[in-house]
Scaffold this active site. Structure first.
Site, PDB file in Angstrom:
ATOM      1  N   ASP A  46       1.224  -1.493   0.221  1.00 38.87           N
ATOM      2  CA  ASP A  46      -0.294   0.172  -0.329  1.00 38.87           C
ATOM      3  C   ASP A  46       1.298   1.225  -0.135  1.00 38.87           C
ATOM      4  OD1 ASP A  46       0.793   0.125   2.887  1.00 38.87           O
ATOM      5  OD2 ASP A  46      -1.102  -0.226   3.882  1.00 38.87           O
ATOM      6  N   PHE A  47       0.396   2.712   0.066  1.00 36.10           N
ATOM      7  CA  PHE A  47       1.313   3.278   0.272  1.00 36.10           C
ATOM      8  C   PHE A  47       1.557   3.973   1.463  1.00 36.10           C
ATOM      9  CE2 PHE A  47      -0.575   6.534  -3.622  1.00 36.10           C
ATOM     10  CZ  PHE A  47       0.198   5.796  -4.341  1.00 36.10           C
ATOM     11  N   ARG A  48       0.702   3.985   2.952  1.00 32.90           N
ATOM     12  CA  ARG A  48       1.220   4.277   4.169  1.00 32.90           C
ATOM     13  C   ARG A  48       1.376   3.519   4.487  1.00 32.90           C
ATOM     14  NH1 ARG A  48      -2.247   7.277   1.174  1.00 32.90           N
ATOM     15  NH2 ARG A  48      -1.598   9.399   0.234  1.00 32.90           N
ATOM     16  N   GLN A 118     -10.441   2.659  -4.912  1.00 33.78           N
ATOM     17  CA  GLN A 118      -9.147   3.696  -4.668  1.00 33.78           C
ATOM     18  C   GLN A 118      -8.442   2.958  -5.805  1.00 33.78           C
ATOM     19  OE1 GLN A 118      -8.161   6.705  -1.179  1.00 33.78           O
ATOM     20  NE2 GLN A 118      -9.523   4.760  -0.679  1.00 33.78           N
ATOM     21  N   ASN A 119      -8.033   1.082  -5.890  1.00 31.44           N
ATOM     22  CA  ASN A 119      -6.785   0.860  -6.382  1.00 31.44           C
ATOM     23  C   ASN A 119      -6.783   1.285  -7.802  1.00 31.44           C
ATOM     24  OD1 ASN A 119      -7.005   0.364  -3.864  1.00 31.44           O
ATOM     25  ND2 ASN A 119      -7.509  -1.874  -3.833  1.00 31.44           N
ATOM     26  N   ILE A 120      -5.368   0.720  -8.320  1.00 31.61           N
ATOM     27  CA  ILE A 120      -5.376   0.709  -9.791  1.00 31.61           C
ATOM     28  C   ILE A 120      -5.047  -1.147 -10.302  1.00 31.61           C
ATOM     29  CG2 ILE A 120      -4.952   2.982  -9.723  1.00 31.61           C
ATOM     30  CD1 ILE A 120      -1.756   2.547  -9.173  1.00 31.61           C
ATOM     31  N   HIS A 138      -9.851   5.944  -9.101  1.00 31.73           N
ATOM     32  CA  HIS A 138      -8.521   6.680  -9.543  1.00 31.73           C
ATOM     33  C   HIS A 138      -7.508   6.197 -11.014  1.00 31.73           C
ATOM     34  CE1 HIS A 138      -7.776   8.554  -4.910  1.00 31.73           C
ATOM     35  NE2 HIS A 138      -9.127   8.482  -5.632  1.00 31.73           N
ATOM     36  N   CYS A 146      -2.961  10.004 -23.806  1.00 28.79           N
ATOM     37  CA  CYS A 146      -2.209  11.148 -24.481  1.00 28.79           C
ATOM     38  C   CYS A 146      -1.635  12.155 -23.223  1.00 28.79           C
ATOM     39  CB  CYS A 146      -1.798  11.572 -25.712  1.00 28.79           C
ATOM     40  SG  CYS A 146      -0.098  12.797 -26.128  1.00 28.79           S
ATOM     41  N   CYS A 186       2.770   9.620 -28.042  1.00 25.97           N
ATOM     42  CA  CYS A 186       1.747   9.482 -29.196  1.00 25.97           C
ATOM     43  C   CYS A 186       2.308  10.317 -30.416  1.00 25.97           C
ATOM     44  CB  CYS A 186       0.738  11.545 -28.666  1.00 25.97           C
ATOM     45  SG  CYS A 186      -0.566  11.688 -29.743  1.00 25.97           S
ATOM     46  N   CYS A 189       1.179  13.973 -31.363  1.00 31.61           N
ATOM     47  CA  CYS A 189       1.504  15.044 -30.764  1.00 31.61           C
ATOM     48  C   CYS A 189       3.221  15.185 -29.875  1.00 31.61           C
ATOM     49  CB  CYS A 189       0.425  15.812 -29.472  1.00 31.61           C
ATOM     50  SG  CYS A 189       0.276  15.315 -27.915  1.00 31.61           S
ATOM     51  N   ASN A 258     -10.384  -2.399   8.988  1.00 32.66           N
ATOM     52  CA  ASN A 258      -8.792  -1.331   8.839  1.00 32.66           C
ATOM     53  C   ASN A 258      -7.987  -2.039   9.501  1.00 32.66           C
ATOM     54  OD1 ASN A 258      -7.924  -0.163   6.586  1.00 32.66           O
ATOM     55  ND2 ASN A 258      -7.143   1.553   7.378  1.00 32.66           N
ATOM     56  N   GLU A 260      -6.235   0.231  11.153  1.00 25.29           N
ATOM     57  CA  GLU A 260      -6.220   1.450  12.119  1.00 25.29           C
ATOM     58  C   GLU A 260      -7.505   1.867  11.737  1.00 25.29           C
ATOM     59  OE1 GLU A 260      -3.637   3.848  10.825  1.00 25.29           O
ATOM     60  OE2 GLU A 260      -3.719   3.777   9.017  1.00 25.29           O
ATOM     61  N   SER A 280      -7.989  -7.236   6.346  1.00 26.15           N
ATOM     62  CA  SER A 280      -9.296  -7.318   5.273  1.00 26.15           C
ATOM     63  C   SER A 280      -9.531  -8.988   5.344  1.00 26.15           C
ATOM     64  CB  SER A 280      -9.441  -6.410   4.535  1.00 26.15           C
ATOM     65  OG  SER A 280      -8.002  -6.674   3.551  1.00 26.15           O
TER      66      SER A 280
HETATM   67  P1  CNA Z   1      -3.359   4.083   1.654  1.00 27.43           P
HETATM   68  O1  CNA Z   1      -3.425   5.291   2.250  1.00 27.43           O
HETATM   69  O2  CNA Z   1      -1.599   3.283   1.414  1.00 27.43           O
HETATM   70  O3  CNA Z   1      -3.317   3.450   3.396  1.00 27.43           O
HETATM   71  C1  CNA Z   1      -4.219   1.895   2.742  1.00 27.43           C
HETATM   72  C2  CNA Z   1      -4.671   1.340   4.421  1.00 27.43           C
HETATM   73  O4  CNA Z   1      -4.991   0.330   4.330  1.00 27.43           O
HETATM   74  C3  CNA Z   1      -4.077   2.030   5.943  1.00 27.43           C
HETATM   75  O5  CNA Z   1      -4.250   2.051   7.165  1.00 27.43           O
HETATM   76  C4  CNA Z   1      -3.620   0.852   6.574  1.00 27.43           C
HETATM   77  O6  CNA Z   1      -3.299   0.398   7.774  1.00 27.43           O
HETATM   78  C5  CNA Z   1      -4.225  -0.324   5.916  1.00 27.43           C
HETATM   79  N1  CNA Z   1      -4.148  -1.323   6.008  1.00 27.43           N
HETATM   80  C6  CNA Z   1      -3.236  -2.246   5.004  1.00 27.43           C
HETATM   81  N2  CNA Z   1      -3.176  -3.310   4.379  1.00 27.43           N
HETATM   82  C7  CNA Z   1      -4.760  -4.140   5.031  1.00 27.43           C
HETATM   83  C8  CNA Z   1      -5.441  -5.153   5.248  1.00 27.43           C
HETATM   84  N3  CNA Z   1      -4.596  -6.173   5.152  1.00 27.43           N
HETATM   85  N4  CNA Z   1      -6.147  -5.421   6.294  1.00 27.43           N
HETATM   86  C9  CNA Z   1      -6.624  -4.007   6.486  1.00 27.43           C
HETATM   87  N5  CNA Z   1      -6.213  -3.105   6.379  1.00 27.43           N
HETATM   88  C10 CNA Z   1      -4.880  -2.897   5.568  1.00 27.43           C
HETATM   89  O7  CNA Z   1      -3.806   3.564   1.110  1.00 27.43           O
HETATM   90  P2  CNA Z   1      -5.062   4.651   0.332  1.00 27.43           P
HETATM   91  O8  CNA Z   1      -5.777   3.000  -0.441  1.00 27.43           O
HETATM   92  O9  CNA Z   1      -6.273   5.130   1.331  1.00 27.43           O
HETATM   93  O10 CNA Z   1      -4.499   5.624  -0.166  1.00 27.43           O
HETATM   94  C11 CNA Z   1      -5.205   6.402  -1.859  1.00 27.43           C
HETATM   95  C12 CNA Z   1      -4.543   5.579  -2.773  1.00 27.43           C
HETATM   96  C13 CNA Z   1      -3.307   4.147  -2.978  1.00 27.43           C
HETATM   97  C14 CNA Z   1      -5.060   5.537  -4.419  1.00 27.43           C
HETATM   98  O11 CNA Z   1      -4.713   6.470  -5.050  1.00 27.43           O
HETATM   99  C15 CNA Z   1      -4.200   4.432  -4.693  1.00 27.43           C
HETATM  100  O12 CNA Z   1      -4.265   4.141  -6.158  1.00 27.43           O
HETATM  101  C16 CNA Z   1      -2.983   3.969  -3.913  1.00 27.43           C
HETATM  102  N6  CNA Z   1      -2.843   2.695  -4.277  1.00 27.43           N
HETATM  103  C17 CNA Z   1      -3.296   1.524  -4.983  1.00 27.43           C
HETATM  104  C18 CNA Z   1      -2.436   0.437  -4.721  1.00 27.43           C
HETATM  105  C19 CNA Z   1      -3.358  -1.073  -5.393  1.00 27.43           C
HETATM  106  O13 CNA Z   1      -3.891  -0.268  -5.966  1.00 27.43           O
HETATM  107  N7  CNA Z   1      -2.938  -2.129  -4.894  1.00 27.43           N
HETATM  108  C20 CNA Z   1      -1.407  -0.492  -4.072  1.00 27.43           C
HETATM  109  C21 CNA Z   1      -0.595   1.223  -3.536  1.00 27.43           C
HETATM  110  C22 CNA Z   1      -0.990   2.307  -3.459  1.00 27.43           C
END
Ligand code: CNA
Length: 304
Positions: A46-48, A118-120, A138, A146, A186, A189, A258, A260, A280
């Site tokens: 994940d990101f954070r 939000q996932n890609i 997202h 392009c 592209c 352009c 989650n 947290e 999850s």
């Molecule tokens: P984030 O900000 O990284 O938050 C992830 C959250 O999930 C945190 O609160 C973690 O504690 C929690 N977490 C992590 N693993 C688990 C789990 N197994 N079970 C329960 N909770 C968990 O990510 P967000 O999606 O909130 O942020 C938005 C961004 C992240 C979007 O723009 C995405 O495109 C982007 N992103 C996407 C991916 C993907 O597509 N898989 C990967 C990384 C980032």
């Protein structure tokens, strides 16, 4: 005592409450709002999350700041970090999690209203959930655009350029071989082509706003507040997505699964909120068990 109380209401008993609610209200459907956390069990960082999150691992790409990897201006200047990341995250490299398959089961049982993701990583599609239920807030890798003239390109265009080319520094023997990409451009352009992933500063797709308006109307018609909203695996820190749970009309139960407690569940909790602080997939497994869906879940997930 407050701490004790709050940890008590965040345990698995809240998952049993979700199950009870769904069983007592057979017409109730679920709207999921999800983020990167539902895909960490698949091996996608994940990101954070501290230590394992992408942002703490991006230093090797030499970015001025982590978010730069999703910044259009930075991409125009130096597409390499995004290409490196895209190569790693590209759909097809990963399998859906139990949580994804739980959402698929909600579809199969006629209990799914929508998935806002939000996932890609397109793992919702990979789990064979019908397109009409999925809102990729997202964007995704599923189409290309392009950045100069907005012309659209098929999915293969960007993908074909993800194979790095090796540049050999024959004259400069001291220098190591470098990995480079032949960036997709592209034909009209000559600007760079990127997947239709929403970068920072870009607007969300129209279907995000239109579908949410539609779903809000649908919720409001459900006067007794029987439908459920399940939020999972997101830090609720990227707007406007992060404000969805707060827009859910009062009277509906909001569920959070989650690691947290995030967003409004922390800053402005409502009496009916059902929070499980944990994984999850663990929550998915537990709910499936409570609903007698466990065998089907395991079958979908390819487990014995
Ligand atoms: P984030 O900000 O990284 O938050 C992830 C959250 O999930 C945190 O609160 C973690 O504690 C929690 N977490 C992590 N693993 C688990 C789990 N197994 N079970 C329960 N909770 C968990 O990510 P967000 O999606 O909130 O942020 C938005 C961004 C992240 C979007 O723009 C995405 O495109 C982007 N992103 C996407 C991916 C993907 O597509 N898989 C990967 C990384 C980032």
């Amino acid at each position: 005592t407050w701490r004790l109380l709050s940890s008590f209401i965040m345990d698995k008993s809240t998952i049993r409450s979700v199950s009870k609610h769904l069983q007592e209200n057979p017409d109730a459907k679920v709207i999921f709002m999800v983020g990167a956390g539902i895909s960490t069990p698949c091996g996608i960082p994940d990101f954070r999350s501290p230590k394992t999150g992408l942002y703490s691992n991006l230093s090797k790409l030499g970015l001025p700041f982590p978010e730069a990897v999703f910044d259009v201006d930075y991409f125009e200047e130096n597409p390499k970090p995004f290409y490196t990341l895209a190569k790693e995250l590209y759909p097809g490299n990963f399998k859906p999690s139990k949580f994804h398959y739980l959402m698929k089961l909600f579809e199969d049982k006629g209990r799914l209203r929508r998935i806002y993701t939000q996932n890609i990583d397109t793992l919702e599609r990979e789990a064979k959930i019908h397109d009409k239920y999925i809102v990729e807030a997202h964007g995704s890798f599923a189409s290309n655009v392009c950045i100069g003239c907005s012309q659209r390109f098929p999915v293969e265009t960007f993908k074909a350029h993800l194979e790095p080319v090796k540049l050999e520094h024959k004259k400069d023997k001291g220098k190591k071989d470098e990995i480079e990409f032949d960036y997709a451009r592209c034909d009209k352009c000559d600007s760079l082509i990127k997947p239709s992933i929403v970068f920072f500063g870009e607007g969300l797709p129209n279907n995000f706003f239109d579908t949410w308006d539609e779903d809000l109307e649908w919720l409001k018609k459900n006067k007794k507040g029987k439908h459920l909203v399940i939020v999972a695996g997101t830090s609720l820190s990227v707007y406007p997505f992060a404000s969805l749970p707060s827009e859910v009309p009062l009277g509906f139960k909001r569920v959070l699964w989650n690691y947290e407690v995030v967003g409004e569940f922390r800053s402005n909790p409502r009496g009916g909120d059902l929070v499980f602080k944990g994984g999850s997939d663990e929550a998915a497994q537990e709910l499936a068990k409570e609903l007698n869906w466990l065998e089907e879940l395991q079958e979908l997930a390819g487990e014995e």
